[in-house]
Motif scaffolding. Structure first.
Motif, PDB file in Angstrom:
ATOM      1  N   MET A  63      -1.484  -5.764  -9.969  1.00 30.45           N
ATOM      2  CA  MET A  63      -0.872  -4.649  -9.167  1.00 30.45           C
ATOM      3  C   MET A  63      -2.076  -2.975  -9.607  1.00 30.45           C
ATOM      4  N   GLU A  64      -1.938  -3.117 -11.324  1.00 31.93           N
ATOM      5  CA  GLU A  64      -1.747  -2.337 -11.950  1.00 31.93           C
ATOM      6  C   GLU A  64      -3.455  -2.402 -11.689  1.00 31.93           C
ATOM      7  N   TYR A  65      -4.045  -3.367 -12.041  1.00 26.42           N
ATOM      8  CA  TYR A  65      -5.924  -3.789 -11.782  1.00 26.42           C
ATOM      9  C   TYR A  65      -6.333  -3.255 -10.396  1.00 26.42           C
ATOM     10  N   ALA A  66      -4.990  -3.943  -9.833  1.00 25.13           N
ATOM     11  CA  ALA A  66      -5.900  -2.635  -7.974  1.00 25.13           C
ATOM     12  C   ALA A  66      -5.144  -1.561  -7.846  1.00 25.13           C
ATOM     13  N   LYS A  67      -4.335  -1.301  -8.508  1.00 22.99           N
ATOM     14  CA  LYS A  67      -4.267   0.330  -8.046  1.00 22.99           C
ATOM     15  C   LYS A  67      -6.334   1.133  -8.970  1.00 22.99           C
ATOM     16  N   GLN A  68      -6.522   0.379  -9.845  1.00 19.19           N
ATOM     17  CA  GLN A  68      -8.056   1.041 -10.392  1.00 19.19           C
ATOM     18  C   GLN A  68      -9.260   0.523  -9.609  1.00 19.19           C
ATOM     19  N   ASN A 122      -7.432   9.733   5.561  1.00 21.44           N
ATOM     20  CA  ASN A 122      -7.717   8.302   5.569  1.00 21.44           C
ATOM     21  C   ASN A 122      -8.122   7.498   4.073  1.00 21.44           C
ATOM     22  N   LEU A 123      -8.410   8.197   2.835  1.00 23.46           N
ATOM     23  CA  LEU A 123      -8.151   7.638   2.020  1.00 23.46           C
ATOM     24  C   LEU A 123      -6.539   7.418   1.011  1.00 23.46           C
ATOM     25  N   ALA A 124      -5.685   8.331   1.332  1.00 24.63           N
ATOM     26  CA  ALA A 124      -4.762   8.976   1.685  1.00 24.63           C
ATOM     27  C   ALA A 124      -3.824   6.950   2.065  1.00 24.63           C
ATOM     28  N   PHE A 125      -4.177   7.290   3.348  1.00 20.68           N
ATOM     29  CA  PHE A 125      -3.803   5.944   4.069  1.00 20.68           C
ATOM     30  C   PHE A 125      -4.039   4.383   3.785  1.00 20.68           C
ATOM     31  N   LEU A 126      -5.514   4.303   3.213  1.00 22.40           N
ATOM     32  CA  LEU A 126      -6.033   3.516   3.214  1.00 22.40           C
ATOM     33  C   LEU A 126      -5.519   3.231   1.853  1.00 22.40           C
ATOM     34  N   THR A 127      -5.765   3.573   0.905  1.00 19.20           N
ATOM     35  CA  THR A 127      -4.586   3.157  -0.420  1.00 19.20           C
ATOM     36  C   THR A 127      -3.803   2.807  -0.700  1.00 19.20           C
ATOM     37  N   SER A 128      -2.797   3.624   0.166  1.00 16.21           N
ATOM     38  CA  SER A 128      -1.218   3.591   0.008  1.00 16.21           C
ATOM     39  C   SER A 128      -0.911   1.677   1.364  1.00 16.21           C
ATOM     40  N   GLY A 129      -2.085   1.284   2.043  1.00 17.46           N
ATOM     41  CA  GLY A 129      -1.636   0.535   3.113  1.00 17.46           C
ATOM     42  C   GLY A 129      -2.604  -0.541   2.057  1.00 17.46           C
ATOM     43  N   MET A 130      -3.244  -0.141   1.567  1.00 19.74           N
ATOM     44  CA  MET A 130      -3.780  -1.711   0.751  1.00 19.74           C
ATOM     45  C   MET A 130      -3.181  -2.243  -0.360  1.00 19.74           C
ATOM     46  N   LEU A 131      -2.009  -1.203  -1.068  1.00 20.85           N
ATOM     47  CA  LEU A 131      -1.709  -1.242  -2.284  1.00 20.85           C
ATOM     48  C   LEU A 131      -0.338  -2.144  -1.835  1.00 20.85           C
ATOM     49  N   ALA A 132       0.339  -1.936  -0.926  1.00 20.58           N
ATOM     50  CA  ALA A 132       0.969  -2.023   0.119  1.00 20.58           C
ATOM     51  C   ALA A 132       0.439  -4.237   0.500  1.00 20.58           C
ATOM     52  N   HIS A 133      -0.384  -4.240   0.686  1.00 18.55           N
ATOM     53  CA  HIS A 133      -0.953  -5.436   1.353  1.00 18.55           C
ATOM     54  C   HIS A 133      -1.025  -5.956   0.301  1.00 18.55           C
ATOM     55  N   CYS A 134      -2.005  -5.964  -0.633  1.00 15.44           N
ATOM     56  CA  CYS A 134      -2.037  -6.636  -2.106  1.00 15.44           C
ATOM     57  C   CYS A 134      -0.673  -6.919  -2.807  1.00 15.44           C
ATOM     58  N   ASP A 135       0.187  -5.785  -2.845  1.00 18.53           N
ATOM     59  CA  ASP A 135       1.892  -6.278  -3.247  1.00 18.53           C
ATOM     60  C   ASP A 135       2.094  -7.341  -2.543  1.00 18.53           C
ATOM     61  N   TYR A 182       1.746 -13.792   7.469  1.00 18.82           N
ATOM     62  CA  TYR A 182       0.495 -13.708   7.749  1.00 18.82           C
ATOM     63  C   TYR A 182       0.222 -12.824   9.104  1.00 18.82           C
ATOM     64  N   GLU A 183       1.774 -12.394   9.731  1.00 18.74           N
ATOM     65  CA  GLU A 183       1.841 -10.787  10.481  1.00 18.74           C
ATOM     66  C   GLU A 183       0.941 -10.117  10.492  1.00 18.74           C
ATOM     67  N   ALA A 184       1.356  -9.706   8.884  1.00 16.68           N
ATOM     68  CA  ALA A 184       0.795  -8.152   7.754  1.00 16.68           C
ATOM     69  C   ALA A 184      -0.727  -8.630   7.931  1.00 16.68           C
TER      70      ALA A 184
END
Length: 184
Positions: A37-42, A66-79, A91-93
């Motif tokens: 997750m730390e790697y993903a953030k960077q 858009n970047l704030a939304f995408l960052t939040s969404g991508m980190l949630a997906h990575c999680d 699978y739904e996500a």
């Protein structure tokens, strides 16, 4: 009484088997999750910086909202991905992510390339990390990441197919109205 069992469970298990996502991979990813997750953030910073310079998508990634939304969404997906719980929520996500990507109407390679660049950045960070990142760790990350991108792209293309079918049906209706003899 209707069955609450997932009708796709067997197919999904077979898919994971093809990707060699077994109990060892799942345990390994879950153990590595805090580091990953730390790697993903960077990694997101470098991925978005690259996308901002690409003329196909630069306008979308230049917008800070858009970047704030995408960052939040991508980190949630990575999680979710790095939790390695291949359940109905996952699978739904991933299906919804593919659908959202399709609705933006950028070429599919934009998403695959961004995912590839993010994964590469994460692997590079792991190689520089003081803590040992074994070949098995790298393989586990690759297996889970490639499975995830496969599912997202499948949803992307399924939505594209549905859009084409819908447009074809609309065109047929219009053609029928054009071809219909007019009442005198």
């Amino acid at each position: 009484m209707a069955s609450t069992q997932d009708p796709y469970a067997e197919l999904r298990a077979l898919e994971r088997e093809f990707f060699r996502i077994d109990d060892d991979v799942v345990c390994r990813i879950r153990k590595l999750k805090p580091r990953l997750m730390e790697y993903a953030k960077q990694a997101l910073d470098t991925v978005f910086d690259h996308l901002k310079t690409n003329p196909i998508v630069a306008d979308y990634f230049a917008d800070e909202d858009n970047l704030a939304f995408l960052t939040s969404g991508m980190l949630a997906h990575c999680d979710r991905v790095l939790s390695a719980r291949f359940d109905a929520d996952y699978y739904e996500a991933v299906s919804q992510m593919g659908l959202r990507h399709s609705k933006l109407d950028y070429p599919s390679f934009v998403y695959t390339a961004a995912y590839s660049n993010m994964l590469t950045s994460m692997q590079q960070q792991a190689a520089r990390d003081r803590q040992r990142f074994s070949e098995d760790d790298a393989a586990a990350l690759n297996r889970v990441a490639l499975y995830d991108v496969e599912l997202a792209q499948a949803a992307f293309f399924q939505h594209q197919i549905e859009k084409v079918r819908s447009l074809d049906a609309d065109m047929a209706k219009v053609q029928h109205l054009i071809d219909r003899p007019s009442a005198a």
